[in-house]
Design a protein around this motif. Structure first.
Motif, short mmCIF file in Angstrom:
data_model
loop_
_atom_site.label_atom_id
_atom_site.label_comp_id
_atom_site.label_asym_id
_atom_site.label_seq_id
_atom_site.Cartn_x
_atom_site.Cartn_y
_atom_site.Cartn_z
N UNK A 117 -70.79 2.94 -66.09
CA UNK A 117 -70.52 3.42 -64.69
C UNK A 117 -71.81 3.97 -64.28
N UNK A 118 -72.34 5.03 -64.92
CA UNK A 118 -73.72 5.61 -64.62
C UNK A 118 -74.79 4.70 -64.35
N UNK A 119 -75.17 3.81 -65.40
CA UNK A 119 -76.15 2.77 -65.46
C UNK A 119 -75.76 1.98 -64.15
N UNK A 120 -74.54 1.86 -63.67
CA UNK A 120 -74.62 0.85 -62.46
C UNK A 120 -74.89 1.72 -61.06
N UNK A 121 -74.51 3.11 -61.32
CA UNK A 121 -74.79 3.67 -59.94
C UNK A 121 -76.25 3.79 -60.21
N UNK A 122 -77.33 3.85 -61.13
CA UNK A 122 -78.55 3.75 -61.08
C UNK A 122 -79.15 2.37 -60.60
N UNK B 100 -68.12 -13.80 -63.93
CA UNK B 100 -68.83 -12.39 -63.90
C UNK B 100 -69.76 -12.67 -62.53
N UNK B 101 -69.91 -11.93 -61.72
CA UNK B 101 -70.69 -11.96 -60.58
C UNK B 101 -71.42 -10.57 -60.50
N UNK B 102 -72.79 -10.95 -60.51
CA UNK B 102 -73.89 -9.82 -60.16
C UNK B 102 -74.60 -10.22 -59.02
N UNK B 103 -75.32 -9.12 -58.66
CA UNK B 103 -76.58 -9.44 -57.58
C UNK B 103 -77.91 -8.68 -57.89
N UNK B 104 -79.20 -8.92 -57.71
CA UNK B 104 -80.02 -8.10 -57.94
C UNK B 104 -81.32 -8.40 -57.05
N UNK B 105 -82.01 -7.64 -56.54
CA UNK B 105 -83.24 -7.92 -55.70
C UNK B 105 -84.10 -9.14 -56.51
N UNK C 21 -63.05 -17.04 -53.97
CA UNK C 21 -62.70 -15.55 -54.32
C UNK C 21 -63.35 -14.55 -53.25
N UNK C 22 -62.57 -13.91 -52.75
CA UNK C 22 -63.08 -13.02 -51.49
C UNK C 22 -63.78 -11.70 -51.87
N UNK C 23 -64.67 -11.31 -51.15
CA UNK C 23 -65.27 -10.04 -51.49
C UNK C 23 -64.44 -8.98 -51.63
N UNK C 24 -63.56 -8.83 -51.03
CA UNK C 24 -62.36 -7.71 -50.75
C UNK C 24 -61.74 -7.64 -52.32
N UNK C 25 -61.63 -8.73 -53.10
CA UNK C 25 -61.02 -8.83 -54.12
C UNK C 25 -61.56 -8.09 -55.38
N UNK C 26 -62.96 -7.54 -55.07
CA UNK C 26 -63.73 -7.20 -56.21
C UNK C 26 -63.10 -6.40 -57.11
N UNK C 27 -63.40 -6.44 -58.50
CA UNK C 27 -62.95 -5.74 -59.60
C UNK C 27 -63.76 -4.35 -59.68
N UNK C 28 -64.86 -3.89 -58.76
CA UNK C 28 -65.41 -2.80 -58.88
C UNK C 28 -64.88 -1.81 -57.67
N UNK C 29 -64.32 -2.26 -56.84
CA UNK C 29 -64.19 -1.47 -55.63
C UNK C 29 -62.67 -1.29 -55.34
N UNK D 37 -72.94 -5.21 -60.66
CA UNK D 37 -71.84 -6.05 -60.71
C UNK D 37 -71.10 -6.05 -59.43
N UNK D 38 -70.55 -7.26 -59.04
CA UNK D 38 -69.84 -7.45 -57.72
C UNK D 38 -68.41 -7.61 -57.99
N UNK D 39 -68.07 -8.31 -59.41
CA UNK D 39 -66.83 -8.92 -59.33
C UNK D 39 -66.68 -9.30 -60.84
#
Ligand code: CUO
Length: 674
Positions: free
Chosen positions: A224-229, A490-495, A532-540, A515-517
Motif C-alpha cells: 500500500x505504501x509502495x503504491x503511495x510513492x 490486472x490494469x496499471x498505468x505509468x508515465x 469495465x468502468x473506471x468506477x468499479x476499480x478495486x483500489x478505490x 494499480x488502477x484495477x
C-alpha cells in the motif's frame, strides 16, 4: 471542544445518554442535574446506561484530555492497547456502551475515539454499528484552522437552513514560491488522508494478537505504501518535478519545510511547523517516556539490510528464519514497520515508526519548549507533509532491496497459454479515445458532528479536489485454447517518460506503475470483449463512502453495515487518476490477463466488502489474490529485458494514453444532503 459522539445511533442524533451520577467526573458531580438539563433541552430521547462494575483506567489516564495522541509513541500505543482490551473485554453491547460512556468523559478524546473504533471494528457483536467518519469527529485534523473558526461562527450566528457552505481555499498552506506546494492538492487531499488513517485503523501494529495478525498484513504495509510513492512520483512528474529523493542521510539538514496551519481542537494549540534545513536530533522527552537516538535507526537499517542480503532473519530465540520467495516480504513488512509480529524487535527495532517519531519531534527533541509532535506523528495527518514521501521512499527502497534478491519471473510463469490480449482502449463518453480528462471539482462535507455548538444543524465546508471524467476500459482478448478459461485482469498505468523526457528502463519503470484495477474474467473460447468502468476499480471507494457522514449516505440494510466500517479503507475514487497536464501527459496503460489457477484463493467474498481489496484487503478474509502484491511489477526483469515492451508476454498489452488536465473548477456536488 469536539463532542465525539459515543455511539452514532441511526435516527437518534438528538439523544442523550442518561448517565448514572457516579459515572460523572468528580468536578461535574455537584452539577450533574444541570448538565443533563442543559444538554437534554432538545433531546427527544434519553438512552439508558446500565450500572456496571467499572474497570480501573489506571495509566490510561496519564494521557491528559488536552494532549495530542500518537500511535507511533510507545507509551501511547501501550495505553491504547489497554483501553482496546477493556472495550473488547466487555461481555455484551450493553456493558460496552456503559463502559464507553464512563471512559468518554475521562480519557483523552483522540485516544478514546481510536480505541473504541478498533473495538467496534473487531467485536463480533458490534458489526452493525456505524463508525462516524473521522473527518466529522475530528475536522481539526483535516482542515485549515481558519475554516474551523468560520464554521463555529456560522453555527452560532446563522440559523440552520440559512447557512451556506464555507469555502476552504485551495492553496492555504504555502505559495508557489515553494515548489513542493505544487503537490499540495495531493498531500492535503481529504480523501487520501482519510484513507491512510483508515488503513492504519484496520491494520494496527500493536493490539491483541488476534487484532493485529491479519492475512499478509506485513506485505500489505509494503505494497500500500509502495503504491503511495508510485502515485506521488507520478503526480510529481505531472508537475515538472523529479521523483522524490529518499531520506537517506539522516544527519543532514532536511530542506523540505512544512507549515500545516492546523489547530488541535482538543489541545487548543497549533500543530507544530518545520522550517527549512532542520536536522534530526536524538530525542529525550520524559513526559512521552521516549529516548531515541538517530544512530539506533541507522543500526536497525543495517541489520535489516544484512538480513535481506543473507536471506534470513534471527528471531528472539536465536533461530534462523529464511526470507522465502513468498513469505519473506510479509516478515519484512512486520519487521520494518514494525508490528508486534516482528520476529525480533530487539534486534531489528522499530525503524519506520521511529522515523515518524524523530521527524515529528525535530522542532523540540528534548521538550524544552513544551511542544507536541508535528503532523508526521499521526497517521491522520502524516501524508500532508512532503517529508512523509521522502521517508517512505527510503522505506520502500529497503523493500525493493529484498525484491531484487528474488528470482525473476520467467516468460512461462508470466504467460497464460492460449490467451492473447489483442488490444485495449480507453473510452470516455463524447471524448477522444485513449484520453483521460481531469479537472478540479468542489464538494461539500458536513462538519456538524465534530463541532459542539448550539443551536445544532448542519454546517458544510466546500473543498476543491482533483477529479476525472469516468471512463471505460475496452479490452479485446483471444482465447485460442480449448474451452472456457478464467483469468485475472490486472490494469496499471505509468508515465511514458522519465523526468528528463527519456524512455524508461524497465528497472525504473516497474516501480512507477500505479494499480488502477484488478478483477476476475471469464473467457469463452474465441474472441472476447471485456468492458469495465473506471468506477468499479478495486483500489478505490466511492466519494460518498470516503466522506460518509449522514445516515442517508449509508448503504441500506443491516447486513451492509459490517462492511461499511471496514470499507472506509480505500483510495478515494476522485484521486484514481493523476493530474496529467494541460497539453496532455503521455502515459502507458498496461493490461495483463493472468491465469486464474495461479491467482485464486478459495474463499467466498459474497456479502463482504470487496471493492477496495487491492490496497485494503477484505474484511475477515484472505487477501483476494494469491500472487505477490504488485505482480507482475514486483521483481527485477529477466535477463535481456530493458523495456516494458520486451517484458510483455502474449497475455499482456501496453497502449499509449494521455491524461489531459483542464484548469477549470466544476460546481459542487451536494454530498451528504437530503
Ligand atoms: Cu502509513 Cu508511515 O505508515 O505512515
Amino acid at each position: 471542544r469536539p463532542k465525539e459522539p459515543v455511539f452514532m445511533v441511526k435516527g437518534k442524533e438528538n439523544s442523550v445518554f442518561d448517565v448514572p451520577q457516579e459515572y460523572l467526573d468528580d468536578k461535574y458531580k455537584p452539577i450533574g442535574a444541570q448538565i443533563v438539563n442543559r444538554f437534554g433541552e432538545d433531546a427527544n430521547e434519553k438512552i439508558p446506561v446500565s450500572r456496571i462494575s467499572l474497570p480501573p483506567l489506571g495509566d490510561i489516564l496519564e494521557l491528559k484530555r488536552n494532549e495530542n495522541f500518537s500511535l507511533f509513541l510507545p507509551k501511547h500505543r501501550r495505553i491504547a492497547g489497554k483501553l482496546i482490551d477493556i472495550f473488547l473485554g466487555m461481555r455484551n453491547v450493553d456493558e460496552l456502551l456503559s463502559c464507553a460512556v464512563y471512559a468518554r468523559d475521562r480519557v483523552n478524546p483522540y485516544l478514546f475515539n481510536y480505541c473504541l473504533s478498533v473495538a467496534l471494528l473487531h467485536r463480533p457483536d458490534t458489526q452493525d454499528i456505524d463508525l462516524p467518519s473521522f473527518i466529522s469527529s475530528f475536522p481539526d485534523k483535516y482542515l485549515d484552522s481558519q475554516v474551523i473558526g468560520e464554521v463555529r461562527e456560522q453555527a452560532t450566528i446563522v440559523p440552520d437552513g440559512s447557512r451556506t457552505p464555507i469555502e476552504i481555499p485551495k492553496d492555504y498552506t504555502a505559495s508557489d514560491l515553494e515548489e513542493e506546494h505544487r503537490l499540495a492538492y495531493f498531500r492535503e487531499d481529504l480523501g487520501i488522508n482519510l484513507h491512510h488513517w483508515h488503513w492504519h485503523l484496520v491494520y494496527p501494529f500493536e493490539a491483541a494478537r488476534a487484532v493485529v495478525d491479519k492475512n499478509r498484513r506485513g506485505e500489505l504495509f509494503y505494497y500500500m505504501h509502495q503504491q503511495i510513492i508510485a502515485r506521488y512520483n507520478f503526480e510529481r512528474l505531472c508537475n515538472d518535478l523529479k521523483r522524490v529523493d529518499r531520506l537517506v542521510e539522516l544527519k543532514e539538514p532536511i530542506k523540505e519545510a512544512y507549515f500545516p496551519k492546523l489547530d488541535s481542537l482538543v489541545s487548543s494549540r497549533a500543530w507544530p511547523s518545520r522550517v527549512t534545513n532542520q536536522t534530526l536530533s536524538n530525542i529525550r522527552r520524559e513526559t512521552d517516556q521516549i529516548t531515541q537516538d538517530v544512530d539506533d535507526v541507522i543500526r536497525w537499517r543495517d541489520r535489516i539490510l544484512e538480513a535481506i542480503h543473507t536471506g534470513s532473519v534471527r528471531n528472539e530465540q536465536g533461530q534462523t528464519i529464511p526470507l522465502t520467495e513468498n513469505e519473506g516480504i510479509d516478515i519484512l513488512g512486520n519487521m520494518i514497520e514494525s508490528s508486534i509480529l516482528s520476529p525480533n524487535r530487539a534486534l531489528y527495532g522499530d525503524m519506520h515508526n521511529m522515523g515518524h517519531v524523530l521527524i515529528s519531534y525535530i522542532h523540540d527533541p528534548d521538550h524544552r519548549h513544551l511542544e507536541t509532535f508535528g503532523v508526521m506523528g499521526d497517521s491522520a495527518t502524516a501524508m500532508r507533509d512532503p517529508i512523509f514521501y521522502r521517508w517512505h521512499a527510503f522505506i520502500d527502497y529497503i523493500f525493493q532491496q529484498f525484491k531484487n534478491t528474488l528470482p525473476t519471473y520467467t516468460p512461462q510463469e508470466l504467460d497464460f497459454s492460449g490467451v492473447t490480449v489483442q488490444d485495449v482502449e480507453i473510452q470516455t463518453q463524447n471524448g477522444k479515445p485513449n484520453q483521460i480528462n481531469t479537472f478540479w471539482q468542489q464538494s461539500d462535507v458536513d462538519l456538524s458532528r465534530g463541532m459542539d455548538f448550539q443551536p445544532r444543524g448542519s454546517v458544510f465546508v466546500r473543498f476543491t479536489h482533483l477529479q476525472h471524467r469516468n471512463f471505460t476500459y475496452k479490452i479485446n482478448v483471444n482465447n485460442n485454447g480449448n474451452g472456457n478459461k478464467q483469468g485475472t485482469c490486472r490494469i496499471f498505468i505509468a508515465p511514458k517518460f522519465d523526468e528528463r523526457g527519456n524512455p524508461w528502463t524497465y528497472r525504473d519503470h516497474k516501480n512507477m506503475f500505479v494499480e488502477l484495477d484488478k478483477f476476475a474474467v471469464n473467457l469463452k473460447q474465441g474472441k472476447n470483449t471485456i468492458t469495465r468502468s473506471s468506477t468499479e476499480s478495486s483500489v478505490t471507494i466511492p466519494f460518498e463512502r470516503t466522506f460518509r457522514n449522514l445516515d442517508n449516505q449509508r448503504p441500506t440494510g443491516g447486513d451492509n453495515l459490517a462492511q461499511f466500517n471496514f470499507c472506509g479503507c480505500g483510495w478515494p475514487q476522485h484521486m484514481l487518476i493523476p493530474k496529467g497536464k494541460a497539453d496532455g501527459f503521455p502515459c502507458q496503460l498496461f493490461v495483463m490477463i493472468s491465469d486464474y489457477e495461479g491467482d485464486k484463493i478459495n474463499q467466498t467474498t459474497e456479502g463482504a466488502c470487496n471493492d477496495a481489496g487491492s490496497y485494503c484487503g477484505i474484511k475477515d478474509k484472505l487477501y483476494p489474490d494469491r500472487r505477490s502484491m504488485g505482480y507482475p511489477f514486483d521483481r527485477l526483469p529477466r535477463q535481456g529485458v530493458d523495456t516494458i515492451q520486451q517484458f510483455l508476454t502474449g497475455n499482456m498489452r501496453v497502449r499509449d494514453v494521455s491524461i489531459q488536465f483542464e484548469n477549470r473548477t466544476f460546481r459542487p456536488r451536494e454530498v451528504g444532503r437530503n
